[in-house]
Design a protein around this motif. Structure first.
Motif, mmCIF file in Angstrom:
data_model
loop_
_atom_site.group_PDB
_atom_site.id
_atom_site.type_symbol
_atom_site.label_atom_id
_atom_site.label_comp_id
_atom_site.label_asym_id
_atom_site.label_seq_id
_atom_site.Cartn_x
_atom_site.Cartn_y
_atom_site.Cartn_z
ATOM 1 N N ASP A 275 -5.138 2.255 2.367
ATOM 2 C CA ASP A 275 -5.239 0.809 2.119
ATOM 3 C C ASP A 275 -6.674 0.289 2.257
ATOM 4 O O ASP A 275 -6.891 -0.894 2.552
ATOM 5 C CB ASP A 275 -4.296 0.031 3.064
ATOM 6 N N TYR B 107 -9.784 2.902 -4.372
ATOM 7 C CA TYR B 107 -8.738 2.519 -3.413
ATOM 8 C C TYR B 107 -8.183 3.802 -2.799
ATOM 9 O O TYR B 107 -7.688 4.681 -3.516
ATOM 10 C CB TYR B 107 -7.630 1.741 -4.127
ATOM 11 N N LEU C 47 -5.790 6.174 -0.104
ATOM 12 C CA LEU C 47 -4.354 6.139 0.211
ATOM 13 C C LEU C 47 -3.948 7.111 1.310
ATOM 14 O O LEU C 47 -2.800 7.527 1.384
ATOM 15 C CB LEU C 47 -3.593 6.510 -1.075
ATOM 16 N N GLY D 60 0.842 -1.207 0.000
ATOM 17 C CA GLY D 60 0.000 0.000 0.000
ATOM 18 C C GLY D 60 0.869 1.246 0.000
ATOM 19 O O GLY D 60 0.608 2.216 -0.716
#
Ligand SMILES: COc1ccc2cc(-c3cnc(C(=O)NCC(=O)O)c(O)c3)ccc2c1
Ligand SMILES: [Mn+2]
Length: 242
Positions: free
Chosen positions: A184, A151, A153, A41
């Motif tokens: 993540d 996703y 971050l 990640g």
């Protein structure tokens, strides 16, 4: 940096079958934390920061906006489109491969739609100047997009200080879902009118990577419609590049 595979295929299948599919079929959205783990990640985050620092992210476009309406008042992110095979996008490519495998396990169990292809990945940054994204539906007009996968971050994200919550207003449900854009975290939701959503004003740099998975038949039909109807440019339904 070695990318350590966090999720075995069995883990991925279990996640898809026991968590993602049931949640999509009941609530219409699902998020999972710790998808890649700290190392992988972190490698994705480093690549996105590198893109941002090198000026590769540009003002996000709008599908079709009324003339005179200032784009930033609607959508304040900066974006870049990547396939994941570009130099400097190796970790992003690893992430996309993992999401592809997860969605391909789900695809067979999400009703009769054929989910076989996806858009490129949209790397997005809300710069933290209070910009967000007004309430919208990703795919309001059957452009082929079936699932939105985002996703996140953002380490040490504090909603009280930084805002930036993704609020989903699930159609016909008596509640809203507030999703923090945490490091993540992978969020999956139906792209159509079932899930109007907004990005609330962000007061710290907010990174995310989004891919849209297409229903192949709806996508093909949308392409045919797009080709035959010579709609004026500003009114065209936009969809991300394949
Ligand atoms: C003209 O071509 C295009 C291509 C792609 C486009 C993508 C978006 C879009 C949609 N949704 C979100 C979002 O909901 N983000 C939620 C979050 O970050 O938590 C977002 O950041 C960006 C809008 C218009 C587009 C037009
Ligand atoms: Mn959206």
């Amino acid at each position: 940096m070695p990318i350590i595979e966090q999720l075995s295929h069995t883990d991925l299948e279990r996640l898809a079958l026991d968590r993602v599919v049931p949640a999509l079929l009941t609530h219409g959205f699902y998020f999972v934390d710790g998808l890649l783990g700290e190392v992988a990640g972190g490698a994705v985050l480093d690549e996105v920061k590198q893109m941002h620092g090198s000026g590769a992210l540009h003002d996000g476009r709008l599908a079709g906006s009324a003339p005179g309406v200032h784009r930033r008042s609607i959508r304040g992110d900066k974006t870049a489109w990547v396939s994941g095979s570009e130099r400097g996008c190796e970790a992003i490519g690893f992430l996309l491969n993992l999401i592809d495998r997860l969605i391909s396990v789900c695809a067979g169990r999400l009703g009769n739609k054929v989910i076989r292809e996806r858009s490129q990945a949209m790397v997005a940054c809300y710069p933290g100047n209070g910009a967000g994204y007004v309430k919208h539906v990703d795919n309001p007009n059957s452009d082929g997009r079936r699932l939105t996968c985002i996703y996140y971050l953002n380490k040490n994200w504090n909603v009280k200080e930084h805002g930036g919550v993704l609020r989903i207003f699930p159609e016909g449900k008596g509640y809203v879902a507030d999703i923090k854009p945490l490091f993540d975290r992978l969020l999956v939701f139906w792209s159509d009118r079932r899930n109007p959503h907004e990005v609330q004003p962000s007061f710290s740099t907010r990174y995310a990577i989004t891919v849209w998975y297409f229903d192949s038949e709806e996508r093909a039909e949308a392409k045919r419609r797009f080709k035959t109807v010579t709609a004026p440019a500003h009114s065209r339904t936009a969809a991300p590049p394949d």
